[in-house]
Design a protein around this motif. Sequence first.
Motif, short mmCIF file in Angstrom:
data_model
loop_
_atom_site.label_atom_id
_atom_site.label_comp_id
_atom_site.label_asym_id
_atom_site.label_seq_id
_atom_site.Cartn_x
_atom_site.Cartn_y
_atom_site.Cartn_z
N GLY A 1 0.75 -1.22 -0.11
CA GLY A 1 0.05 0.00 -0.02
C GLY A 1 0.88 1.20 -0.09
N LEU A 2 1.82 1.39 0.75
CA LEU A 2 2.85 2.43 1.05
C LEU A 2 3.52 2.57 -0.35
N VAL A 3 4.23 1.71 -0.74
CA VAL A 3 5.28 1.70 -1.47
C VAL A 3 4.68 1.87 -3.09
N PHE A 4 3.75 0.97 -3.23
CA PHE A 4 3.11 1.08 -4.56
C PHE A 4 1.81 1.75 -4.82
N GLY A 5 1.23 1.55 -3.79
CA GLY A 5 -0.35 2.20 -3.90
C GLY A 5 -0.39 3.87 -3.62
N LYS A 6 0.62 4.33 -3.05
CA LYS A 6 0.84 5.75 -2.86
C LYS A 6 1.07 6.40 -4.30
N VAL A 7 2.13 5.58 -4.81
CA VAL A 7 2.78 5.98 -6.17
C VAL A 7 1.40 6.07 -7.24
N LEU A 8 0.77 5.12 -7.17
CA LEU A 8 -0.41 4.75 -8.23
C LEU A 8 -1.43 5.66 -7.91
N GLY A 9 -1.91 6.09 -6.54
CA GLY A 9 -3.01 6.74 -6.44
C GLY A 9 -2.62 8.41 -6.74
N ILE A 10 -1.60 8.77 -6.29
CA ILE A 10 -1.18 10.23 -6.29
C ILE A 10 -1.02 10.42 -8.01
N PHE A 11 -0.11 9.80 -8.44
CA PHE A 11 0.58 9.88 -9.76
C PHE A 11 -0.77 9.81 -10.80
N LEU A 12 -1.29 8.81 -10.67
CA LEU A 12 -2.55 8.55 -11.61
C LEU A 12 -3.73 9.45 -11.44
N GLY A 13 -4.07 9.70 -10.08
CA GLY A 13 -5.09 10.56 -9.70
C GLY A 13 -4.80 11.85 -10.58
N THR A 14 -3.50 12.49 -10.22
CA THR A 14 -3.23 13.77 -10.56
C THR A 14 -3.22 14.01 -12.21
N TYR A 15 -2.78 12.75 -12.85
CA TYR A 15 -2.60 12.72 -14.42
C TYR A 15 -4.18 12.68 -14.98
N LEU A 16 -4.73 11.95 -14.28
CA LEU A 16 -6.26 11.62 -14.78
C LEU A 16 -7.24 12.95 -14.45
N ALA A 17 -6.90 13.50 -13.24
CA ALA A 17 -7.65 14.82 -13.10
C ALA A 17 -7.26 16.07 -13.85
N ALA A 18 -5.99 16.03 -14.47
CA ALA A 18 -5.57 17.21 -15.34
C ALA A 18 -5.78 16.81 -17.01
N ARG A 19 -6.03 15.30 -17.14
CA ARG A 19 -6.46 14.90 -18.62
C ARG A 19 -8.09 15.12 -18.71
N PHE A 20 -8.69 14.92 -17.79
CA PHE A 20 -10.11 14.99 -18.04
C PHE A 20 -11.00 16.08 -17.36
N THR A 21 -10.59 16.88 -16.62
CA THR A 21 -11.19 17.85 -15.96
C THR A 21 -10.38 19.17 -16.31
N LYS A 22 -10.93 20.38 -15.70
CA LYS A 22 -10.31 21.54 -16.25
C LYS A 22 -9.11 22.03 -15.23
N ALA A 23 -8.78 21.07 -14.35
CA ALA A 23 -7.79 21.22 -13.38
C ALA A 23 -6.28 21.30 -14.08
N GLU A 24 -5.40 22.08 -13.91
CA GLU A 24 -4.08 22.17 -14.43
C GLU A 24 -2.95 21.87 -13.45
N LEU A 25 -1.96 21.22 -13.97
CA LEU A 25 -0.68 21.01 -13.32
C LEU A 25 0.02 22.49 -13.27
N ASN A 26 0.51 22.90 -11.97
CA ASN A 26 1.33 24.16 -12.01
C ASN A 26 2.28 24.03 -13.11
N PRO A 27 2.53 25.24 -13.90
CA PRO A 27 3.54 25.23 -14.92
C PRO A 27 4.88 25.14 -14.58
#
Length: 434
Positions: A312-338
């Motif tokens: 959960g800590l070693v793999f779950g955090k990476v999958l959750g945070i990175f993919l969650g951020t990427y998908l949110a930026a991809r499919f919503t109006k949210a943008e990653l800090n330039p």
Amino acid sequence: MSDQRPRIVFGLVPWPERQAIASALRTETVGGLVLLAAAVIALIWANTPFSGAYEAIRDFHFGIPALGLDLSVGHWTADGLLAIFFLVAGIELKRELIVGELRTPATAALPVIAAICGMAVPAALYAATASAGGGSLDGWAVPMATDIAFALAVLAVISTHLPAALRAFLLTLAVVDDLGAILIIAIFFTSDLNLWALGGAFAGLAVFYLLQRYRVRGWWWYVPLGIAIWALMYNGGVHATVAGVAMGLILRTTRDKDEKASPAARVSHLLHPFSAGVAVPLFALFAAGVSISGAALAEVFTTPEPLGVVIGLVFGKVLGIFLGTYLAARFTKAELNPDLAWADVLGLSVLAGIGFTVALLIGELAFPGAAVGEHVKAAVLIASVTAAVLAAVLLRRRNTVYKRLYEEENLDADADGIPDIYQRDTKPSASEVS
């Protein structure tokens, strides 16, 4: 004539030195190193012939039985001292909500989504691992929490050229993560509720609010009231650290004209060194003392509960945070800090797998007095070290890339004494260093 006055070995530290120590403990690097030192001492102490003394001190009871406060040293550090840590965390959370990254939906969207996914995915991976191995699901919340002190300490050591936006993203993510952990502790890890005590705690919080609302000043009002609220919350069956968070959220963050700083800022400035230098390290000292024998380490990877924590800590955090951020930026109006690149977010996602203080606390609550609880503690330590090493490798590489960019931009001060990069109309975006 030389001064013949004897030196006091354990005397009161001079005020300038006390100020210097307090200032150092307000930095993430020093606070994280003190926490690390306490954990290392606990591990060494618990794995020597003097382990019996360690257990005797940890399990020694003292307090006021008539008030329901006859606790062991270990419980005093977990229920008492950590309330100060959560008080400071509550102040930081309110600051983020009022003036920080969480004050507007646009800036809060990505770190909030990242934090939520970074809690949900580790919990799901733990549940899947424990279920597959026939283990208990009680520890589902253990891998959900990121240790902000350790994570920021690692980032502070590495970050000589990394963008400041990376620290801001991690801090905002960790604040939301802490809020999630607080809610989990309050909702899922409560004992039999004493409604009278809880009512008294909420009444105390109401008085605390009114004192803040009407600008009543003086520590002699708040310290006794805070202790009473903490004791009532503990006796009410809700984990006592929730009292610290509640008071932190109530403290006023606005500054009146006749004040140099707001009450929240003053309390945070005063308590942060004690939290970082005493409260959290003492908790770690009496929570991290687990067996690290070959057989015990093997249990971490062969028993479903601790294995679920590591995954959960070693793999779950990476999958959750990175993919969650990427998908949110991809499919919503949210943008990653330039100022950030996706490689930076990946390194930060790995860094968030450092789950120490709150993870150990939830582990104790989930498996009280059980042998598997010791294995879960060992799993938290192993996973946290693994995440820290992997994150250090990834972020060090990113730091080298940013450093090379700045060198190419002629960062050396020129004739006017100002580095060229500070004289440009625009600074390089993260895409230039991806």
